[in-house]
Scaffold this motif. Sequence first.
Motif, PDB file in Angstrom:
ATOM      1  N   GLN A   1      18.268  -3.547 -12.589  1.00 48.22           N
ATOM      2  CA  GLN A   1      16.858  -3.151 -12.564  1.00 48.22           C
ATOM      3  C   GLN A   1      16.553  -2.273 -11.354  1.00 48.22           C
TER       4      GLN A   1
ATOM      5  N   LYS B   1      11.886 -11.786  -9.217  1.00 49.83           N
ATOM      6  CA  LYS B   1      13.345 -11.958  -9.232  1.00 49.83           C
ATOM      7  C   LYS B   1      13.660 -13.341  -8.649  1.00 49.83           C
TER       8      LYS B   1
ATOM      9  N   ASN C   1      21.632  -8.412 -13.430  1.00 48.51           N
ATOM     10  CA  ASN C   1      20.465  -7.828 -14.079  1.00 48.51           C
ATOM     11  C   ASN C   1      19.447  -7.359 -13.042  1.00 48.51           C
TER      12      ASN C   1
END
Length: 221
Positions: free
Chosen positions: A208, A180, A204
Amino acid sequence: MADTNEMTINLVVLGKTQTGKSAAGNSLLGSSDFESRRSPSSVTTCCSLGRSCRILGIMRRNGCQLALRVRVLDTPGYPHSGLSKEQVRDTVGSALAHHFGEEGLHLALLVLRADLPLCPDESDDAVQFIQELLGPTWKDFTAVLLTHADKAEEAGCSEETYLHSASSALLSLLSSVQHKYIFLDNQKSIIKEERTTVLRKLLNFIRQNNYQVLLLKHSKE
């Protein structure tokens, strides 16, 4: 939340002095809430919370446009020129519990400079600091924000080239947080399109993680 057509995300920026934490926070908020300037000593000495206005055009729910609000907690750097590690840790921990104690933290953004190499000792210190603040699940709630990406580009490094030649310490850190990471161009970060791109990436990451929040209760020992 009371308004089903609105979502709020809670973020905290962490990192060394002069990595661009406050500037990154301003970019995420689309404001100048946090003082940010070059200085021979640490500029940020206490935590402060900034709030964005309603941001439209970034996400949708059930076919309807969803407004986004961003809350960013700016923090003193560690290492700090005027505060000990314990002082920074207690200050940040108390602020996290105060501002996000009920709603929870969505993401901690570890801010690193893309134009400077990350050494093993520096990486270890950063990870230990975050672990002490966030606890054993810190990896699920941490992303890396690489600032000054424009300077890396000026040196002829694309994102792919940069990662290919990055130090083992940085690659190990990125792997630990499930890759990330976001590159932030400091020359373009105030542009609306760049901000939208970064916020979508952050959302996002949060998606997740199944929109989980980290509930923090801080007590000074």
